[in-house]
Design a protein around this motif. Structure first.
Motif: not given
Length: 407
Positions: A7, A310, A389
């Motif tokens: 992330f 993602l 996330e």
């Protein structure tokens, strides 16, 4: 690499979850390829259409009917503009399935005959197979099927080689609903047109995540559904190149699609009204317009980048888990199909659901593709503008729990 590290290096992600009232805290909805959740702006537009503005369209001479007609036609203008088409080329239908059936039954019946060939691909949704199989069965035409590359893309060189003088139509998915692979539509269109064939594109998975320009792509027919584009169910769009649309006979008969009716003879309205028999889904069109405004406000490029970021994180995390098999190309558009060892995808989905993660499991209306993959079904996670996330983290944790349960 820990999930948090992925992330940290990801592009800036959207933060839109709060705009979706049907997403409770802690629920990871990863089934947008089946249908997208609706932002508040769309829900409010539909509510106002019914609770404040409702009247029929194209019939009443009273003010509210006139205003609703203007709103309905403004939705058509917006839908056309969204894919760089024209309003007089844009038909409202119940969804992409009806759109493809309309083409098969109108243009197809008028232009396809014995010995003609229809070219499909191995990864098509049933909605882009069954109408053509039905057309071939009633006309004596033949169906050809283009293969895929090893990583699950349309083999464009093989597809182009299959286009011959007898090929009248090529029908392909812009984005695979199972693998997320993106077709080079412009290249396929040029090759089809060089042989005198027309090109139909199933844009259901492309419209919510890719910038679509039907003129630049060279499509002759382009179909998509509102409910995958953050809009309501029961309405979709069929765009047809004007020179083709004007030659197509009506498919369904009834009110609104006529010029004059006599018992001995009927004359029909010009397109697109010729293809919109009966009272339309008025509030659906209003909701679609609101969805298009919402997507344009966020930016389709931003949505695409968000989903791809993602998906890249999810692929990286799942690829490190033993026995997890990923399907499709690494650069797929927002859709990831996978298998967890010999565990049936329905069991995977059930256990994930216990952990508040919603995915799709099954053949995804793509049985020929499942046979090509050598599996009866896959598990599928599909991302959207409201994915986060945290959704990816819950997906990974749920699959790890599944592996522990099944040993």
């Amino acid at each position: 690499m820990p999930l948090a590290a992925h992330f940290a290096i990801a592009p800036a992600l959207l933060d839109l979850r709060g705009e979706f009232p049907a997403l409770p805290e802690g629920w990871a909805y990863l089934d947008a390829a089946a249908t997208a959740q609706k932002p508040r702006a769309v829900i409010e537009a539909i509510e106002q259409a019914y609770a404040r503005d409702y009247a029929t369209v194209h019939r009443g001479v009273y003010a509210r009917s006139a205003h609703m007609t203007e709103a309905y036609e403004a939705a058509r203008e917006a839908a056309a503009r969204f894919i760089n088409g024209r309003a007089d080329e844009t038909i409202f239908v119940r969804g992409a399935t009806e759109a493809i059936n309309l083409v098969a039954n109108s243009w197809g019946d008028a232009n396809i005959g014995p010995g003609d060939r229809i070219l499909l691909t191995q990864l098509e949704h049933h909605a882009n197979i069954v109408p053509w199989r039905m057309l071939a069965d009633r006309t004596g035409a033949e169906i050809d099927v283009a293969p895929l590359t090893e990583d699950g893309r349309i083999d464009e060189a093989a597809l182009i080689a299959l286009i011959g003088p007898a090929t009248k139509l090529v029908a392909v998915a812009h984005v695979s609903n199972v693998l997320g692979s993106v077709a080079d539509i412009a290249k396929i269109a040029a090759s089809a047109h060089a042989m005198g064939a027309k090109l139909l594109v199933d844009g259901c998975q492309a419209a919510p995540r890719l910038a679509v320009d039907v003129v630049a792509l060279g499509a002759d027919f382009y179909a998509f559904s509102a409910h995958k584009l953050y809009g309501p169910t029961g309405i979709g769009v069929l765009w047809v190149r004007k020179s083709i649309l004007d030659t197509m006979p009506p498919w369904q008969g009834g009110g609104a699609m006529i010029d004059e009716v006599r018992f001995e003879r009927v004359t029909y309205a010009s397109a697109p009204q010729r293809f919109e028999a009966g009272t339309p889904h008025i509030a659906g069109a209003i909701g679609l317009h609101a969805a298009i405004r919402w997507v344009e406000g966020v930016g389709i490029e931003a949505i695409d980048a968000h989903e791809r970021a993602l998906l890249g994180i999810a692929r990286a995390e799942l690829s490190r888990l033993n026995s997890v098999r990923l399907f499709g190309p690494a650069d797929s558009a927002g859709i990831l199909s996978f298998a967890v060892g010999a565990i049936h995808p329905h069991d995977v989905a059930t256990i994930l659901d216990e952990g508040a993660v919603a995915i799709r499991a099954g053949h995804h209306c793509a049985q020929p593709l499942m046979r090509w993959l050598g599996v009866p079904a896959t598990a599928r996670a599909s991302f959207s503008a409201h994915s986060t996330e945290g959704d990816v983290a819950k997906l990974v944790a749920g699959i790890e729990r599944t592996q522990r349960i099944f040993g």
